[in-house]
Design a protein around this motif. Structure first.
Motif, PDB file in Angstrom:
ATOM      1  N   THR A  80      54.709-128.635  69.689  1.00  0.00           N
ATOM      2  CA  THR A  80      54.221-127.652  70.929  1.00  0.00           C
ATOM      3  C   THR A  80      53.647-126.456  70.482  1.00  0.00           C
ATOM      4  O   THR A  80      54.663-125.559  70.020  1.00  0.00           O
ATOM      5  N   GLU A  81      52.411-126.394  70.564  1.00  0.00           N
ATOM      6  CA  GLU A  81      51.661-125.438  69.789  1.00  0.00           C
ATOM      7  C   GLU A  81      52.140-123.913  70.628  1.00  0.00           C
ATOM      8  O   GLU A  81      52.631-122.952  69.948  1.00  0.00           O
ATOM      9  N   TYR A  82      52.499-123.988  71.826  1.00  0.00           N
ATOM     10  CA  TYR A  82      52.579-122.805  72.676  1.00  0.00           C
ATOM     11  C   TYR A  82      54.146-122.164  72.364  1.00  0.00           C
ATOM     12  O   TYR A  82      54.575-120.957  72.249  1.00  0.00           O
ATOM     13  N   LEU A  83      54.786-123.070  71.759  1.00  0.00           N
ATOM     14  CA  LEU A  83      56.369-122.699  71.437  1.00  0.00           C
ATOM     15  C   LEU A  83      56.207-122.315  69.782  1.00  0.00           C
ATOM     16  O   LEU A  83      57.382-122.584  69.278  1.00  0.00           O
ATOM     17  N   GLY A  84      55.146-122.303  69.384  1.00  0.00           N
ATOM     18  CA  GLY A  84      55.177-121.861  67.705  1.00  0.00           C
ATOM     19  C   GLY A  84      55.174-123.245  66.970  1.00  0.00           C
ATOM     20  O   GLY A  84      55.147-123.111  65.735  1.00  0.00           O
ATOM     21  N   ALA A  85      55.304-124.390  67.219  1.00  0.00           N
ATOM     22  CA  ALA A  85      55.519-125.531  66.599  1.00  0.00           C
ATOM     23  C   ALA A  85      56.596-125.595  65.359  1.00  0.00           C
ATOM     24  O   ALA A  85      57.470-124.775  65.612  1.00  0.00           O
ATOM     25  N   SER A  86      56.157-126.061  64.400  1.00  0.00           N
ATOM     26  CA  SER A  86      57.042-125.896  63.280  1.00  0.00           C
ATOM     27  C   SER A  86      57.229-124.684  62.799  1.00  0.00           C
ATOM     28  O   SER A  86      58.264-124.264  62.212  1.00  0.00           O
ATOM     29  N   PRO A  87      56.059-123.778  62.612  1.00  0.00           N
ATOM     30  CA  PRO A  87      56.349-122.368  61.924  1.00  0.00           C
ATOM     31  C   PRO A  87      57.196-121.601  62.761  1.00  0.00           C
ATOM     32  O   PRO A  87      57.706-120.624  62.136  1.00  0.00           O
ATOM     33  N   GLY A  88      57.365-121.820  64.106  1.00  0.00           N
ATOM     34  CA  GLY A  88      58.321-121.091  65.212  1.00  0.00           C
ATOM     35  C   GLY A  88      57.695-119.762  65.561  1.00  0.00           C
ATOM     36  O   GLY A  88      56.448-119.306  65.286  1.00  0.00           O
ATOM     37  N   LEU A  89      58.334-119.135  66.391  1.00  0.00           N
ATOM     38  CA  LEU A  89      57.863-117.692  66.955  1.00  0.00           C
ATOM     39  C   LEU A  89      58.644-116.489  66.520  1.00  0.00           C
ATOM     40  O   LEU A  89      59.905-116.702  66.228  1.00  0.00           O
ATOM     41  N   SER A  90      58.156-115.467  66.269  1.00  0.00           N
ATOM     42  CA  SER A  90      58.913-114.078  65.732  1.00  0.00           C
ATOM     43  C   SER A  90      58.545-113.064  66.669  1.00  0.00           C
ATOM     44  O   SER A  90      57.857-112.905  67.634  1.00  0.00           O
ATOM     45  N   GLY A  91      59.831-112.448  66.736  1.00  0.00           N
ATOM     46  CA  GLY A  91      59.694-111.246  67.552  1.00  0.00           C
ATOM     47  C   GLY A  91      59.202-110.093  66.954  1.00  0.00           C
ATOM     48  O   GLY A  91      58.489-110.285  66.166  1.00  0.00           O
ATOM     49  N   PRO A  92      59.156-108.622  67.691  1.00  0.00           N
ATOM     50  CA  PRO A  92      58.512-107.653  67.020  1.00  0.00           C
ATOM     51  C   PRO A  92      58.863-107.216  65.716  1.00  0.00           C
ATOM     52  O   PRO A  92      60.180-107.385  65.521  1.00  0.00           O
ATOM     53  N   ALA A  93      57.944-107.454  64.846  1.00  0.00           N
ATOM     54  CA  ALA A  93      58.609-106.830  63.516  1.00  0.00           C
ATOM     55  C   ALA A  93      58.971-105.607  63.338  1.00  0.00           C
ATOM     56  O   ALA A  93      60.186-105.514  62.539  1.00  0.00           O
ATOM     57  N   VAL A  94      58.321-104.699  63.947  1.00  0.00           N
ATOM     58  CA  VAL A  94      59.145-103.331  64.203  1.00  0.00           C
ATOM     59  C   VAL A  94      59.267-103.149  65.588  1.00  0.00           C
ATOM     60  O   VAL A  94      58.242-103.205  66.260  1.00  0.00           O
ATOM     61  N   PRO A  95      60.438-102.517  65.990  1.00  0.00           N
ATOM     62  CA  PRO A  95      60.735-102.277  67.505  1.00  0.00           C
ATOM     63  C   PRO A  95      59.720-101.190  67.984  1.00  0.00           C
ATOM     64  O   PRO A  95      59.450-100.349  67.484  1.00  0.00           O
ATOM     65  N   ARG A  96      59.280-101.686  69.302  1.00  0.00           N
ATOM     66  CA  ARG A  96      58.245-100.891  69.821  1.00  0.00           C
ATOM     67  C   ARG A  96      58.903 -99.720  70.793  1.00  0.00           C
ATOM     68  O   ARG A  96      58.627 -98.533  70.787  1.00  0.00           O
ATOM     69  N   ASN A  97      60.226-100.233  71.284  1.00  0.00           N
ATOM     70  CA  ASN A  97      60.883 -99.256  72.223  1.00  0.00           C
ATOM     71  C   ASN A  97      62.258-100.119  72.182  1.00  0.00           C
ATOM     72  O   ASN A  97      62.453-100.819  71.504  1.00  0.00           O
ATOM     73  N   GLY A 121      65.275-111.919  65.497  1.00  0.00           N
ATOM     74  CA  GLY A 121      63.544-111.625  65.509  1.00  0.00           C
ATOM     75  C   GLY A 121      62.912-112.953  65.138  1.00  0.00           C
ATOM     76  O   GLY A 121      61.751-112.782  64.751  1.00  0.00           O
ATOM     77  N   PHE A 122      63.461-114.178  65.122  1.00  0.00           N
ATOM     78  CA  PHE A 122      62.731-115.198  64.656  1.00  0.00           C
ATOM     79  C   PHE A 122      63.404-116.364  65.440  1.00  0.00           C
ATOM     80  O   PHE A 122      64.729-116.615  65.381  1.00  0.00           O
ATOM     81  N   ILE A 123      62.579-117.620  65.668  1.00  0.00           N
ATOM     82  CA  ILE A 123      63.230-118.722  66.108  1.00  0.00           C
ATOM     83  C   ILE A 123      62.194-119.916  65.541  1.00  0.00           C
ATOM     84  O   ILE A 123      60.977-119.710  65.790  1.00  0.00           O
ATOM     85  N   ASP A 124      62.781-120.839  65.049  1.00  0.00           N
ATOM     86  CA  ASP A 124      62.055-122.177  64.737  1.00  0.00           C
ATOM     87  C   ASP A 124      62.658-123.422  65.200  1.00  0.00           C
ATOM     88  O   ASP A 124      64.101-123.368  65.530  1.00  0.00           O
ATOM     89  N   PRO A 125      62.285-124.409  65.230  1.00  0.00           N
ATOM     90  CA  PRO A 125      62.874-125.556  65.747  1.00  0.00           C
ATOM     91  C   PRO A 125      64.247-125.993  65.220  1.00  0.00           C
ATOM     92  O   PRO A 125      65.265-126.313  65.665  1.00  0.00           O
ATOM     93  N   GLU A 126      64.429-125.789  63.502  1.00  0.00           N
ATOM     94  CA  GLU A 126      65.582-125.862  63.012  1.00  0.00           C
ATOM     95  C   GLU A 126      66.665-124.936  63.382  1.00  0.00           C
ATOM     96  O   GLU A 126      67.864-125.146  63.872  1.00  0.00           O
ATOM     97  N   SER A 127      66.356-123.386  63.551  1.00  0.00           N
ATOM     98  CA  SER A 127      67.306-122.584  63.908  1.00  0.00           C
ATOM     99  C   SER A 127      67.563-122.235  65.349  1.00  0.00           C
ATOM    100  O   SER A 127      68.704-121.976  65.882  1.00  0.00           O
ATOM    101  N   GLY A 128      66.633-122.677  66.134  1.00  0.00           N
ATOM    102  CA  GLY A 128      66.992-122.706  67.734  1.00  0.00           C
ATOM    103  C   GLY A 128      67.353-124.040  68.535  1.00  0.00           C
ATOM    104  O   GLY A 128      67.596-123.758  69.534  1.00  0.00           O
ATOM    105  N   LEU A 129      67.150-125.053  67.830  1.00  0.00           N
ATOM    106  CA  LEU A 129      67.550-126.408  68.290  1.00  0.00           C
ATOM    107  C   LEU A 129      68.028-127.473  67.347  1.00  0.00           C
ATOM    108  O   LEU A 129      68.088-128.526  67.671  1.00  0.00           O
ATOM    109  N   GLY A 130      68.357-126.931  66.220  1.00  0.00           N
ATOM    110  CA  GLY A 130      69.177-127.902  65.193  1.00  0.00           C
ATOM    111  C   GLY A 130      70.473-128.192  65.610  1.00  0.00           C
ATOM    112  O   GLY A 130      71.338-127.424  66.408  1.00  0.00           O
ATOM    113  N   ILE A 131      70.686-129.373  65.295  1.00  0.00           N
ATOM    114  CA  ILE A 131      72.297-129.896  65.884  1.00  0.00           C
ATOM    115  C   ILE A 131      73.294-129.256  65.306  1.00  0.00           C
ATOM    116  O   ILE A 131      74.359-129.139  65.779  1.00  0.00           O
TER     117      ILE A 131
END
Lengths: 417, 330
Positions: free
Chosen positions: B128-145, B228-238
């Motif tokens: 699913t491209e929207y959820l970052g597919a295999s590369p995953g989604l990352s949070g803010p690299a440097v906090p904004r607030n 600050g990061f999630i991908d299928p393995e770290s977020g949905l791995g068994i």
């Protein structure tokens, strides 16, 4: 307090001070942290990189006059720090971005490493370098190719490896050259798995080729670790593309080679994107039925007696396997970091960072086929590049392109078996 | 009364003071991680421990929270905090949808169904491209607030996680003392008997499953914010499901503080084995996990807390008997 007791105290204090200054004088070890996959799915990478870094340390910590002008080889230790020895502390990232980040924090705060290298998987490099950035510790990555890593505005992150867009350019230049020599490259097929690696590389190649007016006629995606790729090969057989670009991990690459033979299908040009096609296991299993396959690589052994050939030899003795592109890129990352520390003449993070920014290594100072190492503002090496190698005899790759550094001329068409 | 409260308050004081007593960044982070995993394992405990329905697919709910938090940032440039309620809604909805049919299955069949669903979710997200597919989604690299909840020090995380854990345990405790808690224990001991006595087994299990799912998703969101990061393995791995299960089982499944004890043993073991062995102990964690599963199921199915409780009772019986006699004499 009796005077003798007082004297005793003074004596004890003196011993303490003495031993303290003693350790200060011996404190000539530069500690580097390496966050690598030592367990989990990519554990074999960890085994190889340990042997590879041992070779790097051997070269840096001992005198190796046979390597000529290769940086850090001539004298024992880092000359810029009065011959200080280098030590690499490994931490297992267990294939998890969370563990990678925890271990990076531990290396920085508990082990007091002065710089970090790692962490192989792009996702782990991302979380692990985020911690180094916050602590202001230089992080040199030699092997992760996700484009986003250098798009985060980080000040302490440096990457020496070429990334997918560099390779896509190598492919398009190579194909243009083949066309000029009379090969047909009008229709191109991309075959890739649906992992992060497969998808991102395929997307990058598609975008780059579009710019260069190269026509991608067919995009064949399949699930990684496939058990059957007959329909994919049939699709290729039916559409008859002039060039097939394979983006596959080892087990899939082997399956494709076997299926192509079973269905008697040979594309005129088969071009592979590293990964499975560079794995010694691939060559052992199906090299003989994949003769003439092209592959990309930044690594090539070079003439005997050259630094890269000597280093490859040292690595083979240590690990028992041939040097491959991944390991060579990882070693290059560590060499570049150590060279910067040597030039900085200090283990202060800010000075190492400044030295990394000023890095300007020439091709003959590297063990790998980059055009040099020089970082842009984002920390990406702008001189990173690669060439094309070919599995001409089915047993060993030889470099065939670009012409300037090639050992042999490319042979067309794809021979197969 | 005073004596009964003495030990719990000492432990509580130690838990609160931990990051001040062990103040290096790594020790503080270790403490925060223990609490984070304790939250997830405590949430699992509601359905796995109290209701006795061993879910090995709880990572689905963990992933709901983690992905919601990262998607809030990646797609809407919002604070990942906004993702927490969204994650809870998704998790509870999935639990309601999935729980209906799967909770009818008993024993291993339920566990297998949950594994299948978790793997399915992992594969869907991978594509699913929207959820970052295999590369995953990352949070803010440097906090904004402040609301990005991205801190260098683990200290804020520690107290935040402690607060969430306290809420989780409070909810669990309230539940166990309610009618639902009694139903659940009756169902765990014998579903057929509970049903024949009129306990609404299907509905009670489903409610427990949904409650557990919502709390697990909060753990997932907190995890994603910290790293600050999630991908299928770290977020949905068994492996994450397995960790929740083992931590609860080691400490004591179906006991309020069981998961916390399990997390307090396993998390440091995992991180410290890495440093003690200097990267030599490749894969040791997984060997230890395997050994714990075997040892617990063979010798102490009740977990360490149950064992401690038994030893304590045995030790207390002797002086109590003496005290009782003294009472008679006076």
């Amino acid at each position: 307090m009796k005077f003798s007791n007082f004297l005793g105290l003074i004596g004890a204090a003196a011993i303490l001070v003495g031993s303290a200054s003693g350790t200060a004088a011996e404190d000539k070890v530069v500690k580097i942290g390496a966050v690598m996959p030592l367990s989990g799915g990519a554990a074999s990478i960890g085994v190889h990189v340990k042997a590879a870094f041992d070779v790097v340390l051997d070269i840096v910590n001992n005198a190796h006059p046979e390597l000529g002008n290769f940086p850090l080889a001539k004298s024992a230790g880092l000359a810029g720090l009065g011959g200080a020895k280098v030590e690499v502390l490994f931490a297992d990232n267990q294939g998890s971005p969370a563990t990678g980040q925890n271990q990076t924090l531990r290396l920085i705060t508990e082990e007091k490493v002065v710089a970090i290298t790692g962490a192989y998987q792009s996702g782990i490099t991302l979380t692990s370098s985020a911690i180094a950035e916050r602590y202001g510790i230089p992080y040199v990555n030699g092997e992760s190719v996700a484009a986003s890593l250098t798009e985060r505005g980080f000040k302490w992150f440096f990457r020496t490896t070429p990334i997918a867009s560099d390779f896509a350019k190598v492919f398009s230049d190579f194909l243009a050259d083949m066309k000029a020599q009379g090969a047909k490259t009008d229709s191109i097929a991309l075959v890739h798995d649906n992992t992060e690696y497969g998808t991102s590389v395929a997307n990058t190649i598609t975008a780059t080729f579009k710019e260069k007016n190269l026509n991608i006629a067919l995009d064949v995606a399949y699930g990684s670790n496939a058990t059957d790729v007959q329909s994919q090969v049939l699709q290729l057989k039916e559409r008859k593309p002039d060039v097939v670009i394979m983006i596959s991990y080892t087990s899939d690459a082997i399956l494709f080679a076997k299926t192509m033979q079973a269905q008697d299908y040979k594309p005129p040009i088969l071009l592979a994107d590293d990964a499975g096609y560079s794995d010694p296991d691939f060559i052992k299993a199906v090299g003989k039925i994949s003769q003439g396959a092209f592959n990309r690589s930044s690594w090539s052994v070079g003439p005997s007696g050259s630094p890269s050939a000597i280093i490859a030899d040292m690595y083979k003795k240590k690990s028992g396997v041939e040097m491959d592109d991944t390991v060579a890129r990882q070693m290059t990352g560590l060499f570049v970091l150590l060279d910067a520390i040597d030039r900085a003449g200090s283990t202060e993070p800010a000075k190492i960072q400044a030295a990394l920014k000023a890095t300007d290594l020439k091709p003959d100072q590297l063990m790998i086929g980059y055009k040099g190492v020089k970082f842009d503002d984002k920390g990406q090496n702008i001189l990173a590049s690669g060439g094309i190698i070919q599995l001409q005899d089915g047993a060993n790759y030889v470099s065939v392109w670009p012409k300037a550094t090639a050992d042999k001329a490319p042979v067309l068409p794809y021979k197969g078996w | 009364m005073m004596r009964r409260l003495l030990w719990p308050s000492v432990v509580l004081a130690l838990v609160i003071a931990y990051p001040l007593l062990f103040s290096t960044p790594f020790q503080q982070r270790l403490g925060a991680l223990v609490l984070l995993y304790a939250i997830a394992a405590s949430a699992w405990n509601i359905v796995g421990g109290y209701a006795g329905q061993v879910s090995v697919g709880h990572v689905v709910f963990f992933g709901c929270g983690a992905y919601a938090a990262m998607a809030a940032y990646a797609h809407f440039a919002l604070s990942p905090l906004v993702g927490i309620p969204a994650g809870i809604v998704f998790a509870v909805a999935i639990a309601a949808l999935v729980g209906g049919p799967t909770l009818r299955l008993s024993g291993h069949y339920f566990s297998m169904a949950t594994i299948a669903i978790a793997e399915l979710a992992r594969l869907i997200v991978t594509n699913t491209e929207y959820l970052g597919a295999s590369p995953g989604l990352s949070g803010p690299a440097v906090p904004r607030n402040l609301f990005d909840l991205s801190f260098v020090s683990a200290l804020p995380y520690y107290y935040l996680f402690l607060l969430v854990l306290a809420i989780t345990l409070l909810i669990t405790w309230r539940m166990t003392n309610s009618r639902m808690g009694f139903y659940l224990r009756a169902i765990r001991d014998s579903e057929r008997a509970a049903r024949s006595l009129g306990a609404p087994a299907a509905r009670t299990k489903l409610y427990a499953y949904m409650l557990s799912a919502g709390l697990t998703s909060v753990a997932g969101a907190l995890y994603a914010m910290m790293f600050g990061f999630i991908d299928p393995e770290s977020g949905l791995g068994i492996l994450i499901s397995v960790k929740m299960l083992i931590m609860a089982a080691l400490g004591g499944a179906g006991l309020l503080f069981g998961p916390l004890v399990g997390a307090a043993i396993l998390v440091p073991l995992e991180e410290l084995s890495n440093s003690w062995l200097g990267g030599q102990g490749a894969g040791l964690t997984f060997v230890v996990y395997g050994a714990i599963i075997v040892l617990i199921s063979r010798f102490q199915p009740g977990g360490l807390l149950a064992l401690a409780h038994r030893l304590w009772e045995r030790h207390r019986k002797v002086p109590e008997a003496a005290a009782a006699e003294a009472g008679h004499a006076s």
